[in-house]
Write a protein that holds these residues in place. Sequence first.
Motif, PDB file in Angstrom:
ATOM      1  N   ASN A 333       0.794  -1.228   0.000  1.00  0.00           N
ATOM      2  CA  ASN A 333       0.000   0.000   0.000  1.00  0.00           C
ATOM      3  C   ASN A 333       0.828   1.281   0.000  1.00  0.00           C
ATOM      4  OD1 ASN A 333      -2.445  -1.332  -0.101  1.00  0.00           O
ATOM      5  ND2 ASN A 333      -2.754  -1.326   2.122  1.00  0.00           N
ATOM      6  N   THR A 334       2.131   1.147   0.172  1.00  0.00           N
ATOM      7  CA  THR A 334       2.995   2.334   0.150  1.00  0.00           C
ATOM      8  C   THR A 334       3.462   2.698  -1.257  1.00  0.00           C
ATOM      9  OG1 THR A 334       5.016   1.046   0.524  1.00  0.00           O
ATOM     10  CG2 THR A 334       3.810   1.784   2.472  1.00  0.00           C
ATOM     11  N   TYR A 335       3.060   1.900  -2.277  1.00  0.00           N
ATOM     12  CA  TYR A 335       3.563   2.117  -3.641  1.00  0.00           C
ATOM     13  C   TYR A 335       2.480   2.659  -4.571  1.00  0.00           C
ATOM     14  CZ  TYR A 335       7.448  -0.649  -1.934  1.00  0.00           C
ATOM     15  OH  TYR A 335       8.509  -1.097  -1.197  1.00  0.00           O
ATOM     16  N   ASP A 336       2.927   3.482  -5.529  1.00  0.00           N
ATOM     17  CA  ASP A 336       2.033   4.004  -6.567  1.00  0.00           C
ATOM     18  C   ASP A 336       1.834   2.981  -7.687  1.00  0.00           C
ATOM     19  OD1 ASP A 336       1.996   6.579  -5.298  1.00  0.00           O
ATOM     20  OD2 ASP A 336       3.975   6.949  -6.184  1.00  0.00           O
ATOM     21  N   ALA A 337       2.814   2.102  -7.851  1.00  0.00           N
ATOM     22  CA  ALA A 337       2.747   1.094  -8.917  1.00  0.00           C
ATOM     23  C   ALA A 337       3.574  -0.112  -8.519  1.00  0.00           C
ATOM     24  CB  ALA A 337       3.249   1.657 -10.237  1.00  0.00           C
ATOM     25  N   VAL A 338       3.153  -1.281  -8.987  1.00  0.00           N
ATOM     26  CA  VAL A 338       3.897  -2.518  -8.769  1.00  0.00           C
ATOM     27  C   VAL A 338       4.116  -3.184 -10.123  1.00  0.00           C
ATOM     28  CG1 VAL A 338       3.798  -4.854  -7.819  1.00  0.00           C
ATOM     29  CG2 VAL A 338       3.097  -2.908  -6.416  1.00  0.00           C
ATOM     30  N   VAL A 339       5.358  -3.604 -10.374  1.00  0.00           N
ATOM     31  CA  VAL A 339       5.714  -4.330 -11.593  1.00  0.00           C
ATOM     32  C   VAL A 339       5.986  -5.779 -11.219  1.00  0.00           C
ATOM     33  CG1 VAL A 339       7.348  -4.522 -13.505  1.00  0.00           C
ATOM     34  CG2 VAL A 339       6.712  -2.253 -12.629  1.00  0.00           C
ATOM     35  N   LEU A 340       5.377  -6.702 -11.950  1.00  0.00           N
ATOM     36  CA  LEU A 340       5.580  -8.142 -11.738  1.00  0.00           C
ATOM     37  C   LEU A 340       6.223  -8.735 -12.980  1.00  0.00           C
ATOM     38  CD1 LEU A 340       2.068  -9.246 -10.385  1.00  0.00           C
ATOM     39  CD2 LEU A 340       4.141  -9.006  -9.026  1.00  0.00           C
ATOM     40  N   ASP A 341       7.309  -9.477 -12.818  1.00  0.00           N
ATOM     41  CA  ASP A 341       7.907 -10.205 -13.944  1.00  0.00           C
ATOM     42  C   ASP A 341       8.374 -11.575 -13.459  1.00  0.00           C
ATOM     43  OD1 ASP A 341       8.954 -10.932 -16.373  1.00  0.00           O
ATOM     44  OD2 ASP A 341      10.763  -9.707 -16.180  1.00  0.00           O
ATOM     45  N   PRO A 342       7.423 -12.450 -13.116  1.00  0.00           N
ATOM     46  CA  PRO A 342       7.781 -13.743 -12.518  1.00  0.00           C
ATOM     47  C   PRO A 342       8.245 -14.761 -13.558  1.00  0.00           C
ATOM     48  CG  PRO A 342       5.415 -13.620 -12.789  1.00  0.00           C
ATOM     49  CD  PRO A 342       5.963 -12.279 -13.228  1.00  0.00           C
ATOM     50  N   PRO A 343       8.793 -15.893 -13.103  1.00  0.00           N
ATOM     51  CA  PRO A 343       9.074 -17.015 -14.011  1.00  0.00           C
ATOM     52  C   PRO A 343       7.773 -17.590 -14.570  1.00  0.00           C
ATOM     53  CG  PRO A 343      10.213 -17.259 -11.905  1.00  0.00           C
ATOM     54  CD  PRO A 343       9.230 -16.158 -11.737  1.00  0.00           C
ATOM     55  N   ARG A 344       7.883 -18.670 -15.343  1.00  0.00           N
ATOM     56  CA  ARG A 344       6.708 -19.250 -16.009  1.00  0.00           C
ATOM     57  C   ARG A 344       5.610 -19.668 -15.028  1.00  0.00           C
ATOM     58  NH1 ARG A 344       7.541 -19.598 -21.224  1.00  0.00           N
ATOM     59  NH2 ARG A 344       9.667 -19.817 -22.014  1.00  0.00           N
ATOM     60  N   ALA A 345       5.995 -19.994 -13.809  1.00  0.00           N
ATOM     61  CA  ALA A 345       5.002 -20.420 -12.827  1.00  0.00           C
ATOM     62  C   ALA A 345       4.061 -19.296 -12.421  1.00  0.00           C
ATOM     63  CB  ALA A 345       5.702 -20.973 -11.587  1.00  0.00           C
ATOM     64  N   GLY A 346       4.401 -18.057 -12.756  1.00  0.00           N
ATOM     65  CA  GLY A 346       3.541 -16.937 -12.429  1.00  0.00           C
ATOM     66  C   GLY A 346       3.729 -16.448 -11.011  1.00  0.00           C
ATOM     67  N   ALA A 347       2.797 -15.616 -10.549  1.00  0.00           N
ATOM     68  CA  ALA A 347       2.928 -14.964  -9.244  1.00  0.00           C
ATOM     69  C   ALA A 347       1.609 -15.025  -8.486  1.00  0.00           C
ATOM     70  CB  ALA A 347       3.377 -13.520  -9.436  1.00  0.00           C
ATOM     71  N   GLU A 348       1.040 -16.217  -8.355  1.00  0.00           N
ATOM     72  CA  GLU A 348      -0.292 -16.360  -7.773  1.00  0.00           C
ATOM     73  C   GLU A 348      -0.367 -15.821  -6.345  1.00  0.00           C
ATOM     74  OE1 GLU A 348      -3.786 -19.755  -7.322  1.00  0.00           O
ATOM     75  OE2 GLU A 348      -1.723 -20.351  -7.770  1.00  0.00           O
ATOM     76  N   ALA A 349       0.607 -16.194  -5.504  1.00  0.00           N
ATOM     77  CA  ALA A 349       0.578 -15.736  -4.115  1.00  0.00           C
ATOM     78  C   ALA A 349       0.691 -14.221  -4.037  1.00  0.00           C
ATOM     79  CB  ALA A 349       1.702 -16.400  -3.320  1.00  0.00           C
ATOM     80  N   GLN A 350       1.570 -13.642  -4.865  1.00  0.00           N
ATOM     81  CA  GLN A 350       1.726 -12.192  -4.865  1.00  0.00           C
ATOM     82  C   GLN A 350       0.490 -11.496  -5.429  1.00  0.00           C
ATOM     83  OE1 GLN A 350       4.721 -10.286  -3.595  1.00  0.00           O
ATOM     84  NE2 GLN A 350       2.757  -9.245  -3.440  1.00  0.00           N
ATOM     85  N   ALA A 351      -0.122 -12.084  -6.441  1.00  0.00           N
ATOM     86  CA  ALA A 351      -1.337 -11.498  -7.020  1.00  0.00           C
ATOM     87  C   ALA A 351      -2.462 -11.432  -5.993  1.00  0.00           C
ATOM     88  CB  ALA A 351      -1.773 -12.295  -8.242  1.00  0.00           C
ATOM     89  N   LYS A 352      -2.563 -12.438  -5.138  1.00  0.00           N
ATOM     90  CA  LYS A 352      -3.613 -12.444  -4.112  1.00  0.00           C
ATOM     91  C   LYS A 352      -3.406 -11.314  -3.102  1.00  0.00           C
ATOM     92  CE  LYS A 352      -4.755 -17.351  -4.485  1.00  0.00           C
ATOM     93  NZ  LYS A 352      -4.668 -18.688  -3.836  1.00  0.00           N
ATOM     94  N   GLN A 353      -2.146 -11.041  -2.769  1.00  0.00           N
ATOM     95  CA  GLN A 353      -1.861  -9.921  -1.877  1.00  0.00           C
ATOM     96  C   GLN A 353      -2.152  -8.586  -2.562  1.00  0.00           C
ATOM     97  OE1 GLN A 353      -1.019  -9.943   1.378  1.00  0.00           O
ATOM     98  NE2 GLN A 353      -1.235 -12.173   1.364  1.00  0.00           N
ATOM     99  N   LEU A 354      -1.803  -8.473  -3.819  1.00  0.00           N
ATOM    100  CA  LEU A 354      -2.097  -7.249  -4.573  1.00  0.00           C
ATOM    101  C   LEU A 354      -3.596  -7.018  -4.690  1.00  0.00           C
ATOM    102  CD1 LEU A 354       0.568  -7.402  -7.417  1.00  0.00           C
ATOM    103  CD2 LEU A 354       0.137  -5.416  -5.953  1.00  0.00           C
ATOM    104  N   ALA A 355      -4.343  -8.102  -4.880  1.00  0.00           N
ATOM    105  CA  ALA A 355      -5.789  -7.989  -5.037  1.00  0.00           C
ATOM    106  C   ALA A 355      -6.440  -7.340  -3.818  1.00  0.00           C
ATOM    107  CB  ALA A 355      -6.400  -9.360  -5.302  1.00  0.00           C
ATOM    108  N   ALA A 356      -5.832  -7.517  -2.655  1.00  0.00           N
ATOM    109  CA  ALA A 356      -6.383  -6.950  -1.419  1.00  0.00           C
ATOM    110  C   ALA A 356      -5.800  -5.580  -1.090  1.00  0.00           C
ATOM    111  CB  ALA A 356      -6.120  -7.912  -0.256  1.00  0.00           C
ATOM    112  N   SER A 357      -4.942  -5.070  -1.952  1.00  0.00           N
ATOM    113  CA  SER A 357      -4.238  -3.816  -1.671  1.00  0.00           C
ATOM    114  C   SER A 357      -4.947  -2.618  -2.287  1.00  0.00           C
ATOM    115  CB  SER A 357      -2.814  -3.902  -2.225  1.00  0.00           C
ATOM    116  OG  SER A 357      -2.819  -3.708  -3.639  1.00  0.00           O
TER     117      SER A 357
END
Length: 416
Positions: A333-357
Amino acid sequence: MAEQVIIRRLGAKADGIAETSSGSVFVPKVLPGETVTIERDGSHARLVSVDEASPERETPFCPYFEACGGCATQHMKHDFYRAWKQETLVHTLRQARIEAPVEPLIDAHGEGRRRVTLHVRFPDRAMHVGFMAPRSHQIVEIAFCPVTEPALKDQAPTIARAIGEHLKGPRKPLDVQITATKTGFDVDVRGYGPLKDQDRIRLIDLAASLDLSRLSIHGDVIVERRPPAITMGRADVVPPAGSFLQATKLGEETLAGLVTEACARAKRVADLFAGAGPFALRLAEKADVHAVEFDKGAMVALDKAARATLGLRRITTEARDLFRRPLLTPELNTYDAVVLDPPRAGAEAQAKQLAASKVPLVVSVSCDAATFARDAAILMGNGYRLERVIPVDQFKHSPHLEVVGILRRDVVKKRR
């Protein structure tokens, strides 16, 4: 036993699909509408001949294409190839119930791949150097690779063969990764065990004779004759041996351009799965950046490059496993923007945290359309709108595709 089939469509991996009485059969290097003769191996088949060719077929430019498993689409005409690659992304998004406008495919092949991994094997008394055949461990020996940068095209097989000769004693399977940098070739060898002192001395001499910038075994640097630098924006970065790198120089520049354009108004950005900094170092020209990456060596390289580069704003780094320990909602919540560039497995756990932010902007960069769609769907189900989807083709002549998605939050959640 050989049989004749008609190819009905292409799959996501560029294999042609024929429907038979015993089920679907996947055939490499064919096109829809073609009548072909095949030899089956379960649900897959070997192409024997093309009996009735599609008008979208053209002659591959590489003499190794038919046998080599490195490229999959050189037999496709240019317009057909572009349309197929774009439609594959559209289909993947629809399967995830995402309807979003997909922009035209950007060709980011440039001068070619700047990194190649050649296999050195000893199945008999001879040494074999090259790429794997499709769905096989058999080596297709090559003298050159036309989809790599000019510096690598002829030199890479020569370097791999010379290293194989020096390390052939135990006859272990070797993978030789060769990267073209601005100061020469950076080589990392995988598959060899602990080195004896005499082996190290011989490899140091070999690195000098081949004029390598750096030579390492499993990331352990044997000799660094010159720092193998990669230019990222204003900075020169020396990544750890064997660490992640975008496939082509133009691909990195294209992806970074899309990321920085999307984040143009952001003052504070989190760059997650940051690698050695291809996005962070460019974003820092206008914003404060916090870069997070599992690879500690990459974070050290990024920090060193940032400190040596004038005109950048503050870059902080954090070595962290984002699969197990994603940034939590209060941190995000302290950021104006977040950039994600995960490996092929993606970023599911991080996406769930972002979804609530409350983060207003997420820029998702992915080399896998399916995991991109999965993660985007998580965000879209929690107030984000997928504003743009841009396919970037830096893996030309393969079924792989880079995807950039720009997601904005329509309604900022109120603080409790």
